[in-house]
Design a protein around this motif. Structure first.
Motif, short mmCIF file in Angstrom:
data_model
loop_
_atom_site.label_atom_id
_atom_site.label_comp_id
_atom_site.label_asym_id
_atom_site.label_seq_id
_atom_site.Cartn_x
_atom_site.Cartn_y
_atom_site.Cartn_z
N THR A 1 0.83 -1.21 0.00
CA THR A 1 0.00 0.00 0.00
C THR A 1 0.86 1.25 0.00
O THR A 1 0.58 2.23 -0.70
CB THR A 1 -0.94 -0.01 1.22
OG1 THR A 1 -1.73 -1.20 1.21
CG2 THR A 1 -1.86 1.20 1.22
N VAL B 1 2.37 1.87 -3.48
CA VAL B 1 1.44 2.51 -4.41
C VAL B 1 1.47 4.03 -4.22
O VAL B 1 1.54 4.80 -5.19
CB VAL B 1 0.00 1.99 -4.20
CG1 VAL B 1 -1.00 2.81 -5.03
CG2 VAL B 1 -0.09 0.52 -4.58
N PRO C 1 4.01 1.45 -8.07
CA PRO C 1 2.86 0.53 -8.13
C PRO C 1 3.19 -0.81 -8.74
O PRO C 1 2.52 -1.81 -8.42
CB PRO C 1 1.85 1.30 -8.98
CG PRO C 1 2.67 2.25 -9.79
CD PRO C 1 3.82 2.64 -8.91
N THR D 1 2.12 -4.27 -7.03
CA THR D 1 1.30 -5.30 -7.68
C THR D 1 1.87 -6.69 -7.45
O THR D 1 1.12 -7.64 -7.17
CB THR D 1 1.20 -5.01 -9.19
OG1 THR D 1 0.55 -3.75 -9.38
CG2 THR D 1 0.42 -6.10 -9.90
N GLU E 1 -6.01 -0.15 -7.11
CA GLU E 1 -5.37 1.14 -6.84
C GLU E 1 -4.00 1.22 -7.51
O GLU E 1 -3.59 2.28 -8.00
CB GLU E 1 -5.26 1.36 -5.33
CG GLU E 1 -6.60 1.63 -4.66
CD GLU E 1 -6.48 1.78 -3.16
OE1 GLU E 1 -7.36 2.45 -2.57
OE2 GLU E 1 -5.53 1.23 -2.57
N ALA E 2 -3.27 0.10 -7.54
CA ALA E 2 -1.98 0.08 -8.22
C ALA E 2 -2.16 0.33 -9.72
O ALA E 2 -1.38 1.07 -10.34
CB ALA E 2 -1.28 -1.25 -7.98
N ALA F 1 -2.89 3.94 -10.27
CA ALA F 1 -1.68 4.76 -10.09
C ALA F 1 -0.85 4.80 -11.36
O ALA F 1 -0.08 5.75 -11.59
CB ALA F 1 -0.84 4.21 -8.93
#
Length: 479
Positions: free
Chosen positions: A314, A317, A322, A326, A348-349, A352
């Motif tokens: 987290t 990221v 990112p 991942t 979210e990655a 980004a």
């Protein structure tokens, strides 16, 4: 992220405690009750208690920084509801929220408003320890500790009582606030009521552990967490905030441990969500993403728990890596099994790196397994806004408000999306709900005045009128 000074006087035990000497000093009342009595007795009508809570929320709403992350708030609401269902009050009577404050604390206010500090969540070692503090605070509400103190003075207006209580909260954060200065003297008699406070604390311990057991959490979480705080206090120049308002002794911890032994349920279930939520929150409240990355990098190097690995990913990221994040998220998925927080991290990655289609694919896969995931649904809405698909996003936020009508963050999101979709009336209605669910009906009514009858639909005008009538009646004192 802006931080306010720590809250020191906001726990329900202290709020109930501080008001009594203030009113006693002003009116010569004898509040030294010999026992706690039956909490079901009508010491204060619940409707008036709710009105006090609304007044308090209106006063303090602008003075505290709240965590807005949908996944964290959804987790706390779910955990709070699970614990509340096991209490003697309906779960719908409570509203749970997370305060951005590093101190280890939580508080309950009249009307069932329960705030949990971010510092408490990150300090708890497991879900039972976190649940223990929440159950303790719920017990202050179910046993009506605050209501009993308020009911001791029938001549004190609810508005005055709410301002006194709210002043204690605000004054602990901003000593220069006018309300804080006005209430300092009122709260000066706390020491004289210490014995009564201990009675409340012991009752909250007992009732809280029974609630934990019924919720299939480990009641031993309460004495274990208390012991950690007491041990930690030996190495601090200032005690943890929880200790300043909930004095602990070895005797009290021993009593709690003995009761926990007797109350242990046949089955203890702790959600796998806790470790991921705790790590995610630690990243969000860090001073900056690089600091969070370094902290979790060191933890992973020494132990590599799933929560620490999730926290590192987290942080990556947010700190600009990112791709590496991942890889970690996918490794956790392979090793630990599918989880909505992992799909959220992967989405979210992807966002980004501006891979919106990939993010939507991750979200769809996650929602196929976890259709109720608020975090995934909100991330889908963010992805749609990136593609200028505000009308589609608006339909999704409208559904979320139906599913989570008491979640202020959802209403705020709905307002933002409605504005992007060029629907100002819907945006104003959503912001009206945003304030109302936090207890600020006056601010909600102010938002309703933004609904332009000329541009609003018939449905929006009807909703605005119905809300106005309902909220104005709730603000009108009975009689």
């Amino acid at each position: 992220m802006t931080r306010f000074a720590p809250i020191q006087s906001c726990l329900a035990g202290l709020l109930a405690l501080a008001l009594a000497p203030a009113l006693a000093g002003a009116q010569g009342l004898d509040l030294s009750l010999p026992d706690l009595g039956d909490p079901s007795s009508e010491v204060l009508p619940p409707s008036e208690e709710a009105r006090i809570g609304q007044e308090m929320m209106r006063e303090i709403r602008g003075e505290v920084e709240l965590i807005t992350d949908p996944s964290i708030n959804a987790y706390i609401r779910d955990l709070g509801a699970r614990i509340a269902v096991a209490s003697d009050m309906p779960a719908t009577e409570f509203r749970f929220f997370v305060v951005d404050d590093p101190r280890i604390n939580a508080f309950a206010m009249p009307g069932g408003y329960v705030g949990v500090h971010s510092g408490l969540i990150t300090a708890a070692r497991d879900e039972s320890e976190l649940g223990a503090v929440i159950a303790h605070e719920l017990s202050h509400v179910t046993q009506r500790h605050i209501a009993r103190r308020l009911a001791a003075s029938e001549q004190t207006s609810l508005r005055t009582a709410a301002l006194v209580l709210a002043g204690l909260l605000i004054g602990s954060q901003n000593p220069q606030a006018g309300m804080a200065a006005a209430t300092t003297g009122m709260a000066s008699g706390i020491d004289s009521q210490l014995a009564y406070s201990r009675d409340h604390e012991r009752e909250a311990d007992r009732v809280g552990m029974r609630i934990l057991s019924r919720a299939e959490l480990d009641p031993m979480g309460m004495p274990e967490f208390f012991q950690v705080l007491l041990n930690d206090n030996r190495y601090r120049s200032q005690p943890p905030a929880f200790l300043s308002t909930h004095p602990l002794t070895q005797a009290r911890i021993a009593d709690a441990r003995a009761m926990a032994d007797e109350l242990k349920p046949e089955r203890v279930f702790e959600s796998p969500d806790f470790a991921y939520v705790r790590a995610r929150l630690a990243v969000l409240v860090a001073d900056n993403p690089d600091q969070a990355r370094n902290i979790f990098q060191a933890r992973v190097a020494s132990e590599a728990t799933p929560g620490d690995r999730y926290g590192l990913a987290t942080a990556l990221v947010r700190s600009g890596d990112p791709a590496r994040a991942t890889t970690i998220f996918e490794g956790l998925d392979e090793a630990r099994g599918e989880h909505e927080m992992l799909y959220l991290g992967l989405a979210e990655a992807a966002l980004a790196e501006n891979r919106v289609d990939d993010a939507l694919g991750r979200i769809d896969a996650g929602l196929s397994l976890f259709p109720d995931s608020v975090g995934l649904q909100v991330t889908r809405i963010d992805a749609l806004l990136r593609e200028d698909r505000a009308r589609k996003a608006l339909a999704l936020t409208r559904n979320l408000t139906h599913e989570h009508p008491k979640a202020p963050g959802i209403w705020e999101l709905h307002a933002r999306v409605a504005s992007a979709a060029a629907d100002p009336a819907e945006s104003a209605l959503a912001m009206a709900h945003y304030y109302a669910v936090q207890g600020d009906l006056r601010a909600g009514l102010s938002q309703l005045r933004r609904v332009d009858p000329a541009s609003a639909s018939a449905s929006q005008r009807s909703r605005a009128n119905a809300l106005r009538d309902r909220w104005e009646s709730r603000l009108t004192p009975p009689g």
